[in-house]
Design a protein around this motif. Structure first.
Motif, mmCIF file in Angstrom:
data_model
loop_
_atom_site.group_PDB
_atom_site.id
_atom_site.type_symbol
_atom_site.label_atom_id
_atom_site.label_comp_id
_atom_site.label_asym_id
_atom_site.label_seq_id
_atom_site.Cartn_x
_atom_site.Cartn_y
_atom_site.Cartn_z
ATOM 1 N N TYR A 1 2.944 -0.288 -13.297
ATOM 2 C CA TYR A 1 2.070 0.522 -12.434
ATOM 3 C C TYR A 1 1.627 -0.279 -11.212
ATOM 4 C CZ TYR A 1 -2.060 2.851 -10.650
ATOM 5 O OH TYR A 1 -2.988 3.431 -9.821
ATOM 6 N N LEU A 2 1.208 -1.524 -11.429
ATOM 7 C CA LEU A 2 0.799 -2.366 -10.305
ATOM 8 C C LEU A 2 1.950 -2.561 -9.324
ATOM 9 C CD1 LEU A 2 -1.272 -5.125 -12.162
ATOM 10 C CD2 LEU A 2 -2.165 -3.365 -10.626
ATOM 11 N N LEU A 3 3.153 -2.645 -9.840
ATOM 12 C CA LEU A 3 4.323 -2.879 -9.004
ATOM 13 C C LEU A 3 4.638 -1.681 -8.117
ATOM 14 C CD1 LEU A 3 6.563 -5.018 -8.522
ATOM 15 C CD2 LEU A 3 7.929 -3.789 -10.217
ATOM 16 N N VAL A 4 4.690 -0.495 -8.720
ATOM 17 C CA VAL A 4 5.149 0.689 -7.977
ATOM 18 C C VAL A 4 4.041 1.370 -7.187
ATOM 19 C CG1 VAL A 4 6.955 1.094 -9.692
ATOM 20 C CG2 VAL A 4 4.788 2.299 -9.905
ATOM 21 N N SER A 5 2.779 0.990 -7.429
ATOM 22 C CA SER A 5 1.674 1.669 -6.742
ATOM 23 C C SER A 5 1.321 1.037 -5.401
ATOM 24 C CB SER A 5 0.426 1.665 -7.642
ATOM 25 O OG SER A 5 -0.017 0.337 -7.899
ATOM 26 N N GLN A 6 2.088 0.038 -4.970
ATOM 27 C CA GLN A 6 1.802 -0.612 -3.692
ATOM 28 C C GLN A 6 2.118 0.324 -2.518
ATOM 29 O OE1 GLN A 6 2.845 -5.002 -3.632
ATOM 30 N NE2 GLN A 6 4.100 -4.357 -5.369
ATOM 31 N N LYS A 7 1.290 0.243 -1.492
ATOM 32 C CA LYS A 7 1.421 1.159 -0.352
ATOM 33 C C LYS A 7 2.768 1.044 0.334
ATOM 34 C CE LYS A 7 -3.463 1.703 0.831
ATOM 35 N NZ LYS A 7 -4.509 1.520 1.873
ATOM 36 N N GLN A 8 3.263 -0.195 0.500
ATOM 37 C CA GLN A 8 4.535 -0.362 1.199
ATOM 38 C C GLN A 8 5.696 0.253 0.428
ATOM 39 O OE1 GLN A 8 2.706 -2.757 -0.114
ATOM 40 N NE2 GLN A 8 3.901 -4.516 -0.784
ATOM 41 N N ILE A 9 5.533 0.390 -0.891
ATOM 42 C CA ILE A 9 6.565 1.049 -1.696
ATOM 43 C C ILE A 9 6.419 2.556 -1.592
ATOM 44 C CG2 ILE A 9 7.412 1.429 -4.048
ATOM 45 C CD1 ILE A 9 6.732 -1.438 -4.669
ATOM 46 N N LEU A 10 5.196 3.037 -1.719
ATOM 47 C CA LEU A 10 4.947 4.479 -1.653
ATOM 48 C C LEU A 10 5.327 5.054 -0.296
ATOM 49 C CD1 LEU A 10 1.484 4.612 -3.490
ATOM 50 C CD2 LEU A 10 3.714 5.247 -4.413
ATOM 51 N N ASN A 11 5.164 4.252 0.755
ATOM 52 C CA ASN A 11 5.455 4.734 2.112
ATOM 53 C C ASN A 11 6.908 4.538 2.529
ATOM 54 O OD1 ASN A 11 2.765 5.442 2.405
ATOM 55 N ND2 ASN A 11 2.193 3.471 3.299
ATOM 56 N N GLN A 12 7.662 3.789 1.747
ATOM 57 C CA GLN A 12 9.057 3.514 2.087
ATOM 58 C C GLN A 12 9.954 4.642 1.579
ATOM 59 O OE1 GLN A 12 10.240 -0.479 1.155
ATOM 60 N NE2 GLN A 12 12.428 -0.003 1.273
ATOM 61 N N GLU A 13 10.819 5.137 2.456
ATOM 62 C CA GLU A 13 11.648 6.288 2.119
ATOM 63 C C GLU A 13 12.542 6.005 0.909
ATOM 64 O OE1 GLU A 13 14.866 9.322 4.277
ATOM 65 O OE2 GLU A 13 14.206 7.496 5.279
#
Length: 315
Positions: free
Chosen positions: A139-151
């Motif tokens: 969860y900590l890994l995938v919840s980062q903003k740069q991941i969520l905002n990356q297409e």
């Protein structure tokens, strides 16, 4: 002398699955910037499989196998390589190498759950702690903003999860399947059949194919490294270690691969290592440790103190 030779082979095999496998994330990331992912993986594994057969011919090892063994190598090739690895290569188009490696470090968690589902193996208390930490780490890994905002990054990480399930089920399958006894022959058939299936994947997705003379020198060198070191040496080392040492010792590569991948991605590709990624890595790898450990927690000993004891049923 024989024992000393075996010790050296085991050490070299561990180096292969630690360092070489850790570097394949970087190599695949470089190659997939120019080549379609399924074509890349197909060429890599078919070439590696054919080279292994040539090596067997030169050293006098028969590649004859039974029909049942052929079927089982096809199944293992699909679970480990066609889907388990081919889709990871596809996902690297959208996911940083270090993040992909960190997610895959939770593989023992997946294996544990699959063992519960398919084999009825109960999860011990230490492993439950590991599962909880693994889920928190992911969860900590995938919840980062740069991941969520990356297409397509979330899609890539979800597909990597399915690859982990495929690889995990493959690990359970090969533990009981009738496979070629020789490590090279076993690897060769898995590589070759897995690569053939990847050709089907590539055609199904209408990927454009190209000849090596059209590739850049960087991609050619990368492909050679993937074929010789990532496929032939490292995967054969993996199969060798599974029969020479205990499975939990082989699983220690799970701790090392993400660190190698993170550092190489940062150094060569300027991938960002965030504080949250470091925390996620620490939590994930701690969870993996709890899952792999052979110790079982007992809340109270007969002296009224917390103690631990060996439990061979933990895996």
């Amino acid at each position: 002398m024989k024992k000393s030779k075996n010790t050296l082979l085991v050490v070299l095999a561990f180096f292969s699955i630690y360092v070489i496998w850790g570097s394949t994330y970087l190599l695949n990331k470089i190659a997939v910037t120019e080549l379609p992912p399924f074509m890349l993986a197909a060429v890599r594994f078919i070439t590696a499989g054919l080279l292994i057969f040539v090596i067997c011919k030169f050293v006098g090892v028969s590649i004859a196998i039974t029909r049942k063994q052929l079927l089982n190598t096809v199944i293992a090739g699909f679970l480990f390589l066609s889907f388990g690895n081919g889709v990871v290569v596809w996902a690297l188009k959208y996911v940083d190498t270090g993040l992909a490696a960190l997610e895959i470090s939770a593989q023992p968690l997946v294996v544990l759950i699959l063992m519960l589902i398919f084999q009825g193996k109960r999860i011990q208390l230490m492993s439950m702690v590991g599962v909880f930490l693994g889920i928190v780490g992911i969860y900590l890994l995938v919840s980062q903003k740069q991941i969520l905002n990356q297409e397509n990054s979330i899609l890539g990480m979800v597909m990597i999860l399915f690859c982990m399930i495929s690889w995990g089920y493959g690990s359970l399958f090969v533990g009981k399947a009738d496979l070629p006894k020789n490590y090279l022959v076993n690897t060769g058939y898995q590589m070759f059949t897995g690569g053939i299936m990847l050709v089907g994947f590539s055609l199904a997705f209408s990927e454009p194919w190209s000849f090596p003379i059209e590739w850049s020198p960087k991609v050619i060198y990368t492909m050679l490294l993937l074929i010789v070191f990532g496929s032939i040496i490292a995967f054969t080392s993996f199969n060798y270690l599974l029969r020479q040492v205990s499975p939990e010792k082989v699983a220690t590569s799970t701790y090392v691969n993400p660190i190698i991948a993170l550092l190489l991605g940062w150094y060569f590709l300027n991938e960002q290592i965030t504080l949250q990624s470091i925390i996620a890595a620490a939590v994930l790898l701690t969870g993996v440790y709890f899952i792999n450990t052979k110790k079982k927690l007992t809340l109270f000993s007969r002296f009224g103190k917390v103690s631990s004891k060996t439990d061979n049923d933990n895996q």
